[in-house]
Design an enzyme around this catalytic site. Sequence first.
Site, PDB file in Angstrom:
ATOM      1  N   CYS A 112     -33.630  -6.890  -6.432  1.00 24.93           N
ATOM      2  CA  CYS A 112     -34.734  -7.163  -6.910  1.00 24.93           C
ATOM      3  C   CYS A 112     -34.625  -8.494  -7.805  1.00 24.93           C
ATOM      4  O   CYS A 112     -35.782  -9.108  -8.117  1.00 24.93           O
ATOM      5  CB  CYS A 112     -35.231  -6.281  -7.508  1.00 24.93           C
ATOM      6  SG  CYS A 112     -35.756  -4.679  -6.441  1.00 24.93           S
ATOM      7  N   HIS A 251     -41.136  -9.530 -11.757  1.00 24.83           N
ATOM      8  CA  HIS A 251     -40.802  -8.726 -10.453  1.00 24.83           C
ATOM      9  C   HIS A 251     -41.755  -7.248 -10.747  1.00 24.83           C
ATOM     10  O   HIS A 251     -42.062  -6.862 -11.648  1.00 24.83           O
ATOM     11  CB  HIS A 251     -39.510  -8.218 -10.698  1.00 24.83           C
ATOM     12  CG  HIS A 251     -38.979  -7.100  -9.376  1.00 24.83           C
ATOM     13  ND1 HIS A 251     -39.469  -7.326  -8.272  1.00 24.83           N
ATOM     14  CD2 HIS A 251     -38.408  -5.898  -9.713  1.00 24.83           C
ATOM     15  CE1 HIS A 251     -39.066  -6.130  -7.578  1.00 24.83           C
ATOM     16  NE2 HIS A 251     -38.453  -5.365  -8.400  1.00 24.83           N
ATOM     17  N   ASN A 281     -43.410  -2.626  -4.246  1.00 24.85           N
ATOM     18  CA  ASN A 281     -42.258  -3.323  -4.840  1.00 24.85           C
ATOM     19  C   ASN A 281     -41.370  -3.893  -3.544  1.00 24.85           C
ATOM     20  O   ASN A 281     -41.006  -3.282  -2.626  1.00 24.85           O
ATOM     21  CB  ASN A 281     -41.417  -2.374  -5.501  1.00 24.85           C
ATOM     22  CG  ASN A 281     -39.991  -2.983  -6.089  1.00 24.85           C
ATOM     23  OD1 ASN A 281     -39.715  -4.248  -5.449  1.00 24.85           O
ATOM     24  ND2 ASN A 281     -39.118  -2.304  -6.693  1.00 24.85           N
TER      25      ASN A 281
HETATM   26  O1  UT7 Z   1     -37.045  -2.624  -8.468  1.00 26.26           O
HETATM   27  C1  UT7 Z   1     -36.074  -1.750  -8.899  1.00 26.26           C
HETATM   28  C2  UT7 Z   1     -36.608  -0.375  -8.136  1.00 26.26           C
HETATM   29  N1  UT7 Z   1     -36.700   0.594  -9.152  1.00 26.26           N
HETATM   30  C3  UT7 Z   1     -37.803   0.942  -9.689  1.00 26.26           C
HETATM   31  O2  UT7 Z   1     -38.788   0.107  -9.692  1.00 26.26           O
HETATM   32  C4  UT7 Z   1     -37.967   2.300 -10.093  1.00 26.26           C
HETATM   33  C5  UT7 Z   1     -38.339   2.560 -11.564  1.00 26.26           C
HETATM   34  N2  UT7 Z   1     -38.832   3.730 -11.869  1.00 26.26           N
HETATM   35  C6  UT7 Z   1     -40.196   4.134 -11.648  1.00 26.26           C
HETATM   36  O3  UT7 Z   1     -40.950   3.211 -11.367  1.00 26.26           O
HETATM   37  C7  UT7 Z   1     -40.556   5.531 -12.015  1.00 26.26           C
HETATM   38  O4  UT7 Z   1     -39.639   6.188 -12.614  1.00 26.26           O
HETATM   39  C8  UT7 Z   1     -40.999   6.400 -10.723  1.00 26.26           C
HETATM   40  C9  UT7 Z   1     -42.468   5.775 -10.377  1.00 26.26           C
HETATM   41  C10 UT7 Z   1     -39.896   6.208  -9.713  1.00 26.26           C
HETATM   42  C11 UT7 Z   1     -41.267   7.858 -11.105  1.00 26.26           C
HETATM   43  O5  UT7 Z   1     -42.202   7.958 -12.122  1.00 26.26           O
HETATM   44  P1  UT7 Z   1     -41.826   8.838 -13.524  1.00 26.26           P
HETATM   45  O6  UT7 Z   1     -43.300   8.652 -14.404  1.00 26.26           O
HETATM   46  O7  UT7 Z   1     -40.700   8.220 -14.234  1.00 26.26           O
HETATM   47  O8  UT7 Z   1     -41.756  10.043 -13.000  1.00 26.26           O
HETATM   48  P2  UT7 Z   1     -40.653  11.280 -13.052  1.00 26.26           P
HETATM   49  O9  UT7 Z   1     -39.484  10.860 -12.242  1.00 26.26           O
HETATM   50  O10 UT7 Z   1     -40.286  11.447 -14.729  1.00 26.26           O
HETATM   51  O11 UT7 Z   1     -41.607  12.493 -12.261  1.00 26.26           O
HETATM   52  C12 UT7 Z   1     -42.528  13.151 -12.968  1.00 26.26           C
HETATM   53  C13 UT7 Z   1     -43.166  14.169 -12.348  1.00 26.26           C
HETATM   54  C14 UT7 Z   1     -41.892  15.230 -11.789  1.00 26.26           C
HETATM   55  O12 UT7 Z   1     -42.711  16.441 -11.708  1.00 26.26           O
HETATM   56  P3  UT7 Z   1     -42.292  17.464 -13.091  1.00 26.26           P
HETATM   57  O13 UT7 Z   1     -40.973  17.764 -13.015  1.00 26.26           O
HETATM   58  O14 UT7 Z   1     -42.825  17.049 -14.261  1.00 26.26           O
HETATM   59  O15 UT7 Z   1     -43.061  18.765 -12.704  1.00 26.26           O
HETATM   60  C15 UT7 Z   1     -41.803  14.764 -10.264  1.00 26.26           C
HETATM   61  O16 UT7 Z   1     -41.372  15.710  -9.402  1.00 26.26           O
HETATM   62  O17 UT7 Z   1     -43.693  13.513 -11.090  1.00 26.26           O
HETATM   63  C16 UT7 Z   1     -43.069  14.093  -9.944  1.00 26.26           C
HETATM   64  N3  UT7 Z   1     -43.305  13.215  -8.862  1.00 26.26           N
HETATM   65  C17 UT7 Z   1     -44.235  12.985  -7.935  1.00 26.26           C
HETATM   66  N4  UT7 Z   1     -45.473  13.652  -7.915  1.00 26.26           N
HETATM   67  C18 UT7 Z   1     -45.977  13.047  -6.789  1.00 26.26           C
HETATM   68  C19 UT7 Z   1     -42.303  12.376  -8.738  1.00 26.26           C
HETATM   69  N5  UT7 Z   1     -42.608  11.512  -7.773  1.00 26.26           N
HETATM   70  C20 UT7 Z   1     -43.786  12.059  -7.297  1.00 26.26           C
HETATM   71  C21 UT7 Z   1     -44.823  11.454  -6.385  1.00 26.26           C
HETATM   72  N6  UT7 Z   1     -46.053  12.221  -6.134  1.00 26.26           N
HETATM   73  N7  UT7 Z   1     -44.515  10.481  -5.249  1.00 26.26           N
END
Ligand code: UT7
Length: 363
Positions: A112, A251, A281
């Site tokens: 990225c 980005h 992204n």
């Molecule tokens: O270009 C570089 C590439 N990488 C990135 O850009 C990724 C950077 N990271 C992120 O953008 C974020 O970490 C994510 C969008 C991937 C995830 O967001 P988050 O706020 O860090 O969520 P999390 O992974 O901590 O998950 C929070 C909750 C979890 O449930 P519990 O454990 O709180 O019950 C996940 O299971 O949200 C749940 N969850 C979802 N729920 C609905 C995770 N993904 C999803 C989803 N839909 N797609």
Amino acid sequence: MKRRGTITGWGKCVPPVKLTNADLEQLVDTSDEWITERTGIQERGISHVEVTDLAEVAALRALAAAGLAVDDIDLIVVATVTPEISCPSQACTLQERLGAWNAGAFDLNAACSGFVYGSSTASSMIEAGVADRVLLVGAEKLHFVMDYWDRATSILFGDGAGAVVMEASTAGDGVLAHDLGADGGQGKTMVFPTLGTRGEILRERDPWTDRLHFEGPNVFKIAVRGMEGSVRRALERAEISPEEVNLVVPHQANARIIDAATRRLGVPPENVMVNIANHGNSAAASIPMALSDALEQGRIAEGDIVVQTAFGGGVTWGSTVMRWGERTTPVGKADIELPPTDLTVFDILAENRQFFAPYHADG
Ligand code: UT7
């Protein structure tokens, strides 16, 4: 004044078929509300054509905006993490498609961060007198390496291409300073092992391995700190303060990452370009697409300080600081579009869903 690389043309190519949050609700256990709140994304392009096709459209638009012909280009750099094949490079394939026979051509993989690494490389080569007019492209077909049963990754990424023409200038404009960095030790936070030579020659592609492996929350932290620190170092080298920045073009990975990083820098939201809602992204393509949108929206004026910043797989990060030159409206328009398609997004993703289904059936 010192010779520098300055942007004189820009263009983007957005695939017409979209994967909306409502579509994703049909594929994985997610909701429009969760995706919008946590990422700012509403839809992403899913390409029905190959990377060369996307890159060609963006490149011809950038050349027309610069008022140049393909023969005028002496270097083509394609930043991509999803080249069609590894040899010939994506840049050589694009050179052939364009007929840009006066140009050298190579690919650059910094995931990225690829476009920022490319901007730094292109402008340095112009400064050094190695090149006069560079076509720098970021192009990705990321849906090829996603798993559309996996809600953690499938919601984030999209396909697309963006391009700029960078030319030599001695008028004080152009790239003033750079910062590039990497930490291979953190590389395991984002891996897709699909497009490489590792392993046995007889190895078949299998859904257990050939998918994006990703530690979202860890990447989130690395991204915020990485972009903030990188922009600060680049600004220091340019002897420019964050208050003097007219536009940050980051980005587009997650609206919350952009917000957190630019807040830490003290750059107000109105000076930050965000277009993630419609593209997701798109890795190395995201900055040139955002730059094109910023110019189309009249958000860049002559003399503005424009900062590009990115982080990505590797892990890598980087920033460039530039003073914008006189070109803020395109010289011309290219008469080119992608071929039309009747395919739906579910048609395009059908093979992907089939390939990864066994992985999810076995848990
Ligand atoms: O270009 C570089 C590439 N990488 C990135 O850009 C990724 C950077 N990271 C992120 O953008 C974020 O970490 C994510 C969008 C991937 C995830 O967001 P988050 O706020 O860090 O969520 P999390 O992974 O901590 O998950 C929070 C909750 C979890 O449930 P519990 O454990 O709180 O019950 C996940 O299971 O949200 C749940 N969850 C979802 N729920 C609905 C995770 N993904 C999803 C989803 N839909 N797609």
